[in-house]
Design a protein around this motif. Structure first.
Motif, PDB file in Angstrom:
ATOM      1  N   VAL A  79      10.017 -80.542  14.146  1.00 48.43           N
ATOM      2  CA  VAL A  79       9.800 -80.154  13.366  1.00 48.43           C
ATOM      3  C   VAL A  79       9.898 -81.823  11.967  1.00 48.43           C
ATOM      4  N   ARG A  80       9.170 -80.861  10.786  1.00 49.23           N
ATOM      5  CA  ARG A  80       9.369 -82.612   9.948  1.00 49.23           C
ATOM      6  C   ARG A  80      10.108 -82.397   8.565  1.00 49.23           C
ATOM      7  N   PRO A  81      10.560 -83.504   8.483  1.00 48.47           N
ATOM      8  CA  PRO A  81      11.830 -83.289   8.117  1.00 48.47           C
ATOM      9  C   PRO A  81      11.591 -82.890   6.788  1.00 48.47           C
ATOM     10  N   THR A  82      11.061 -82.134   5.671  1.00 47.60           N
ATOM     11  CA  THR A  82      11.003 -80.630   4.820  1.00 47.60           C
ATOM     12  C   THR A  82      11.765 -79.228   5.565  1.00 47.60           C
ATOM     13  N   HIS A  83      11.975 -79.374   6.603  1.00 51.04           N
ATOM     14  CA  HIS A  83      11.594 -78.292   7.740  1.00 51.04           C
ATOM     15  C   HIS A  83      13.137 -77.405   7.188  1.00 51.04           C
ATOM     16  N   PRO A  84      13.188 -76.408   6.793  1.00 47.73           N
ATOM     17  CA  PRO A  84      14.721 -76.108   7.826  1.00 47.73           C
ATOM     18  C   PRO A  84      15.384 -76.446   8.768  1.00 47.73           C
ATOM     19  N   SER A  85      14.994 -76.010  10.121  1.00 43.45           N
ATOM     20  CA  SER A  85      14.959 -76.813  10.581  1.00 43.45           C
ATOM     21  C   SER A  85      15.454 -78.094  11.697  1.00 43.45           C
ATOM     22  N   TYR A  86      15.266 -79.313  10.215  1.00 44.78           N
ATOM     23  CA  TYR A  86      14.602 -80.421  11.265  1.00 44.78           C
ATOM     24  C   TYR A  86      17.002 -80.806  11.074  1.00 44.78           C
ATOM     25  N   TYR A  87      17.213 -80.235  10.952  1.00 43.58           N
ATOM     26  CA  TYR A  87      18.820 -80.462  10.502  1.00 43.58           C
ATOM     27  C   TYR A  87      19.538 -79.302  11.183  1.00 43.58           C
ATOM     28  N   ARG A  88      19.548 -79.422  12.877  1.00 46.72           N
ATOM     29  CA  ARG A  88      20.588 -78.310  13.504  1.00 46.72           C
ATOM     30  C   ARG A  88      21.709 -78.431  13.657  1.00 46.72           C
ATOM     31  N   PRO A  89      23.027 -77.982  13.090  1.00 49.23           N
ATOM     32  CA  PRO A  89      24.390 -78.773  13.149  1.00 49.23           C
ATOM     33  C   PRO A  89      24.547 -78.731  14.801  1.00 49.23           C
ATOM     34  N   PHE A  90      24.736 -77.765  15.572  1.00 51.24           N
ATOM     35  CA  PHE A  90      24.736 -77.287  16.976  1.00 51.24           C
ATOM     36  C   PHE A  90      24.288 -78.013  17.857  1.00 51.24           C
ATOM     37  N   ALA A  91      22.805 -78.255  17.104  1.00 53.37           N
ATOM     38  CA  ALA A  91      22.374 -79.436  18.019  1.00 53.37           C
ATOM     39  C   ALA A  91      23.321 -81.127  18.384  1.00 53.37           C
ATOM     40  N   ALA A  92      22.853 -81.074  16.596  1.00 52.00           N
ATOM     41  CA  ALA A  92      23.258 -82.764  16.487  1.00 52.00           C
ATOM     42  C   ALA A  92      24.726 -82.730  17.324  1.00 52.00           C
ATOM     43  N   GLN A  93      25.825 -81.354  16.949  1.00 59.82           N
ATOM     44  CA  GLN A  93      27.024 -81.800  17.439  1.00 59.82           C
ATOM     45  C   GLN A  93      27.360 -82.167  19.241  1.00 59.82           C
ATOM     46  N   LYS A  94      26.191 -81.020  19.808  1.00 64.79           N
ATOM     47  CA  LYS A  94      25.911 -81.599  20.902  1.00 64.79           C
ATOM     48  C   LYS A  94      25.647 -82.510  21.175  1.00 64.79           C
ATOM     49  N   ARG A  95      24.111 -83.233  20.553  1.00 59.15           N
ATOM     50  CA  ARG A  95      23.765 -84.243  20.931  1.00 59.15           C
ATOM     51  C   ARG A  95      25.756 -85.762  21.184  1.00 59.15           C
ATOM     52  N   ALA A  96      25.942 -85.885  19.788  1.00 67.20           N
ATOM     53  CA  ALA A  96      26.808 -86.759  19.424  1.00 67.20           C
ATOM     54  C   ALA A  96      28.069 -86.366  20.803  1.00 67.20           C
ATOM     55  N   GLU A  97      28.086 -85.491  21.267  1.00 66.41           N
ATOM     56  CA  GLU A  97      29.304 -85.427  22.339  1.00 66.41           C
ATOM     57  C   GLU A  97      28.911 -85.830  23.241  1.00 66.41           C
ATOM     58  N   SER A  98      27.453 -85.285  23.580  1.00 63.41           N
ATOM     59  CA  SER A  98      26.823 -86.519  24.829  1.00 63.41           C
ATOM     60  C   SER A  98      27.259 -87.874  24.609  1.00 63.41           C
ATOM     61  N   ARG A  99      26.741 -88.623  24.060  1.00 60.65           N
ATOM     62  CA  ARG A  99      27.107 -89.379  23.570  1.00 60.65           C
ATOM     63  C   ARG A  99      28.070 -90.184  23.065  1.00 60.65           C
ATOM     64  N   ARG A 100      29.293 -89.189  23.347  1.00 60.38           N
ATOM     65  CA  ARG A 100      30.489 -89.961  23.468  1.00 60.38           C
ATOM     66  C   ARG A 100      31.575 -90.401  24.070  1.00 60.38           C
ATOM     67  N   PRO A 101      31.223 -89.474  25.582  1.00 64.29           N
ATOM     68  CA  PRO A 101      31.787 -90.637  26.671  1.00 64.29           C
ATOM     69  C   PRO A 101      31.826 -91.664  27.273  1.00 64.29           C
ATOM     70  N   ARG A 102      32.705 -92.364  28.001  1.00 59.65           N
ATOM     71  CA  ARG A 102      32.408 -93.528  28.183  1.00 59.65           C
ATOM     72  C   ARG A 102      33.693 -93.959  29.672  1.00 59.65           C
ATOM     73  N   PRO A 103      32.709 -94.976  30.034  1.00 60.97           N
ATOM     74  CA  PRO A 103      31.878 -95.593  30.653  1.00 60.97           C
ATOM     75  C   PRO A 103      30.401 -95.693  30.597  1.00 60.97           C
ATOM     76  N   LYS A 104      29.862 -95.346  29.700  1.00 63.02           N
ATOM     77  CA  LYS A 104      28.910 -95.856  30.509  1.00 63.02           C
ATOM     78  C   LYS A 104      27.265 -96.168  30.947  1.00 63.02           C
ATOM     79  N   SER A 105      26.610 -95.830  32.159  1.00 62.95           N
ATOM     80  CA  SER A 105      26.137 -96.581  32.974  1.00 62.95           C
ATOM     81  C   SER A 105      25.364 -97.272  32.391  1.00 62.95           C
ATOM     82  N   ARG A 106      25.220 -98.863  33.225  1.00 61.34           N
ATOM     83  CA  ARG A 106      24.406 -99.698  32.221  1.00 61.34           C
ATOM     84  C   ARG A 106      22.527 -99.328  32.664  1.00 61.34           C
ATOM     85  N   ARG A 107      21.765 -99.675  31.836  1.00 62.29           N
ATOM     86  CA  ARG A 107      20.385 -99.136  31.600  1.00 62.29           C
ATOM     87  C   ARG A 107      19.919-100.641  32.555  1.00 62.29           C
TER      88      ARG A 107
END
Length: 340
Positions: free
Chosen positions: A116-144
């Motif tokens: 969606v557009r940056p001015t749209h109310p759903s541009y930033y969804r807190p629970f989806a943002a929390q889920k994305r942050a938690e998915s990036r947190r685990p370590r170690p990550k596989s090398r590309r």
């Protein structure tokens, strides 16, 4: 939305939605009938929000491990989303949350809803943002390099041809500009090579790299680092005393101004007595060779009385200071490094 409507959209029972919203107690196993189970799963005031595993058995999910306060919490993300709906600025949001403006800006940019557009109310969804942050947190990550076979084969083929990792990283960006999974830095290429065990493939590392080293050369100690300047420098403490008084013209101070993302640069030469300023045009970068040529062009038409000295900082663009002084007759002095 109401709890009933939100539960219908998610596809769960209304009671489950109520329990997800209010939270549950820690993981317990209760026996003794339904009444005991219902008493055990009552929300606990102040307990962290958890999701049920099997409510019929009285099993509840244990609370997650504590996360450092340097990371945004779910409550902060909810507050951030509310302030965005109120059309608050980034700095206003950061002041309310007690965070740096760069932290808020980076959080919105990394965890936004790009559909969606940056001015749209759903541009930033807190629970989806929390889920994305938690998915990036685990370590170690596989090398590309290990997960992408095409990238691995490309790097292997270039290493066999005695290409350096820096050259491979550069050609990857040129040949695959629209494929981010094929773009890696030279450090990403070095790591799997030096991570090999001592036996077997470890002996082949020296044959794959042009340096011939099977171990990385540590550069942590200051006396083991590669010097920034190959020729000895003359510090500002040895500059003539007449330059400090600003009474005699001909003593210059130089500096380099770099644009955003190192995309542009320009040099400045300021005469200490008259404040007369010369601009050094740098359309092709600010490498030592380019800087030397540009400085020679800038001072070429100056009379000999205005070529008494040039003072510069510790920037690597003046690595060819000795050649510049020899060609122009202007001695170069360097500022003392900042205290550590």
């Amino acid at each position: 939305m109401s709890i009933r409507e939100a539960s219908r959209i998610v596809g769960i029972n209304r009671r489950s939605g109520q329990e997800w919203l209010n939270g549950r107690a820690e993981r317990v196993t209760v026996t003794g009938g339904n009444k005991a189970i219902r008493a055990a799963v009552q929300p606990v005031v102040g307990a962290p929000r958890t999701f049920p595993l099997n409510p019929r058995r009285g099993e509840l999910r244990a609370p997650a491990l504590p996360v450092s306060s340097r990371y945004l919490s779910e409550e902060e993300r909810i507050r951030l989303a509310d302030l965005r709906r109120e059309k608050k600025s980034i700095r206003s949001i950061s002041a309310t949350l007690g965070r740096s403006p760069s932290t808020v800006s980076r959080e919105i940019r990394r965890n936004c809803n790009s559909d969606v557009r940056p001015t749209h109310p759903s541009y930033y969804r807190p629970f989806a943002a929390q889920k994305r942050a938690e998915s990036r947190r685990p370590r170690p990550k596989s090398r590309r390099v290990e997960t992408c076979l095409e990238l691995q084969a490309f790097i292997q083929r270039r290493l066999d041809e005695k290409w350096s990792p820096e050259q491979i990283a550069s050609i990857l960006r040129l040949e695959f500009p629209n494929r981010p999974e094929m773009n890696v830095s030279h450090e990403t290429i070095y790591r799997p090579l030096y991570a090999q065990p001592r036996g077997g493939p470890w002996r082949e590392i020296g044959r794959r790299l042009r340096t011939g080293r099977s171990l990385r050369k540590r550069r942590r100690r200051p006396d083991q680092r590669t010097p920034r300047f190959t020729r000895p420098r003359v510090m500002v403490s040895q500059r003539p005393a007449e330059a400090d008084g600003r009474a005699i013209p001909g003593h210059w101070e130089g500096d380099l101004i770099v644009g955003a993302k190192n995309g542009s640069a320009i040099g400045t030469l300021v005469e200490r007595s008259t404040r007369y300023t010369l601009l050094v045009h740098l359309p092709n970068g600010h490498s030592p060779g380019v800087m030397q040529t540009a400085l020679l062009e800038a001072v070429r038409d100056l009379p000999a009385d205005l070529k008494r000295s040039l003072t510069w900082d510790q920037g690597t663009e003046m690595a060819h200071h000795h050649a510049f002084s020899k060609a122009s007759g202007v001695p170069v002095y360097f500022c003392d490094p900042p205290p550590t």
